[in-house]
Design an enzyme around this catalytic site. Structure first.
Site, mmCIF file in Angstrom:
data_model
loop_
_atom_site.group_PDB
_atom_site.id
_atom_site.type_symbol
_atom_site.label_atom_id
_atom_site.label_comp_id
_atom_site.label_asym_id
_atom_site.label_seq_id
_atom_site.Cartn_x
_atom_site.Cartn_y
_atom_site.Cartn_z
ATOM 1 N N THR A 50 1.123 -0.897 -0.254
ATOM 2 C CA THR A 50 0.413 -0.389 0.320
ATOM 3 C C THR A 50 0.857 1.270 0.085
ATOM 4 O O THR A 50 0.498 2.431 -1.077
ATOM 5 C CB THR A 50 -1.311 0.155 0.987
ATOM 6 O OG1 THR A 50 -1.479 -0.961 1.828
ATOM 7 C CG2 THR A 50 -2.020 1.301 1.068
ATOM 8 N N HIS A 53 1.796 2.257 -3.185
ATOM 9 C CA HIS A 53 0.881 2.787 -3.933
ATOM 10 C C HIS A 53 0.458 4.563 -3.885
ATOM 11 O O HIS A 53 -0.380 4.820 -4.790
ATOM 12 C CB HIS A 53 -0.961 2.372 -3.484
ATOM 13 C CG HIS A 53 -0.808 0.852 -4.540
ATOM 14 N ND1 HIS A 53 0.357 0.293 -5.301
ATOM 15 C CD2 HIS A 53 -1.658 -0.102 -3.529
ATOM 16 C CE1 HIS A 53 -0.489 -1.580 -5.203
ATOM 17 N NE2 HIS A 53 -1.562 -1.735 -4.539
#
Length: 348
Positions: A50, A53
């Site tokens: 994440t 991301h």
């Protein structure tokens, strides 16, 4: 173990994300502690996909500069809910605790969500973090801080996804992608009694996951390799799988997942992807396939993951340890998909 109160400095080191694709090291005031919150001295913070991301712009934090890091374990420095020095993992979903979702162990779907630590509130890539007292989960002495941090994301995510899929003893399942989350999903699915076929992109990952419970394995190093996967999966499992856990998220892998499932099977998408899901509804209807999505988990899922680790049944594999200076490199190393387990930032 004797618990000792520790004095708290006024400033701390932290890694800030300013929303421009990069991190910067900074000194920040140690955060003040609101009522019903706790100050936690961070001892370990896991590096999740994440975070990549965020850096790549797939996810936007709410407010910058933001201290990222949602996989946190450390020591309580003072709060009504925990004695100073208590070892804890942090459940990062901040919820109301009283809505219909919170009351049925579906905290992630809280109707009155207050956000997520490391997303909408500052996280664990800092020496100290403040969290709601209700989000503290005791961490047994037998579980390291590094393992506790990893369990606070990939561990609970795996427990949550396997529970959603409703796996039973002997069910043939595929876990596609043996990164930090896939490694945990394969272990939890095996603990639930499934026969697990793990699909990795290199032999080292496959060797690791098979040493931790996957009964069968396959290396697929490029997208074209998925063209024959449905046939290979059935051959290796003895029949078509009932569940396909997808952690890679490319068009080719998602298409292979739907193509390999037995009638009535479940496709379980875990985490985020920038790729669109491309399947005709008729292909789903014909065999009554189910699409399930799974993100994070409940506090109970985290408690279960920690309990399994304390019993020696769930292994949080640590790939590399670094300090804040090496954080950005640890995040970017996820791009080449060669991290065996989880990178972790540690604090003295």
């Amino acid at each position: 173990m004797q618990l000792v109160a520790v004095s708290v400095p006024t400033v701390m080191k932290a890694a800030e994300f300013a929303g421009d694709g990069a991190l910067r090291l900074a000194e920040r005031p140690v955060p003040r502690v609101p009522d019903c919150w706790s100050l936690v001295r961070v001892r370990a913070a896991g590096v999740c996909g994440t975070e990549l991301h965020f850096l790549e712009g797939l996810i936007d934090p709410m407010g910058t500069p933001r201290v990222l890091g949602h996989e946190i374990a450390g020591e309580v420095n003072g709060a009504r809910a925990g004695s100073p020095g208590s070892r804890v993992a942090v459940y990062n979903v901040m919820n109301c605790g009283s809505c219909r979702y919170c009351n049925t162990n579906r905290d992630r779907l809280c109707e009155n969500s207050k956000g997520m630590i490391g997303f909408t509130a500052d996280g664990g890539f800092a020496e100290y973090v403040v969290v709601p007292e209700a989000n503290l989960v005791p961490l047994p002495d037998t579980v390291s801080f590094e393992a506790g941090a990893v369990l606070a994301c990939s561990g609970m995510t795996a427990v949550h996804a396997v529970r959603l899929a409703g796996i039973g003893a002997g069910d043939p399942v595929v876990v596609n992608g043996i990164g930090g989350v896939g490694l945990m999903v394969a272990q939890v699915a095996a603990l639930a009694g499934a026969t697990v076929l793990a699909v990795a992109d290199d032999a080292a990952k496959l060797d690791l996951v098979q040493s931790l419970g996957a009964q069968a394995g396959l290396v697929i190093g490029d997208p074209e390799g998925y063209s024959t996967f449905p046939v290979e999966a059935s051959r290796m499992l003895g029949r078509a799988p009932d569940v396909f856990f997808e952690t890679v998220g490319t068009r080719e892998t998602m298409r292979a997942g739907f193509g390999c499932l037995a009638p009535g099977g479940s496709f379980v998408q875990i985490g985020y992807t920038s790729q669109p899901l491309d399947i005709h509804p008729g292909a789903l209807i014909r065999n009554e396939l189910r699409i399930l999505t799974s993100a994070a988990g409940s506090k109970n899922d985290l408690e279960t993951a920690i309990a399994l680790a304390a019993q020696g049944r769930l292994n949080a594999v640590i790939a590399n340890r670094t300090d804040l200076d090496g954080l950005e490199a640890a995040i970017l190393s996820l791009r080449d998909r060669r991290v065996l387990g989880r990178n972790v930032v540690t604090f003295a």
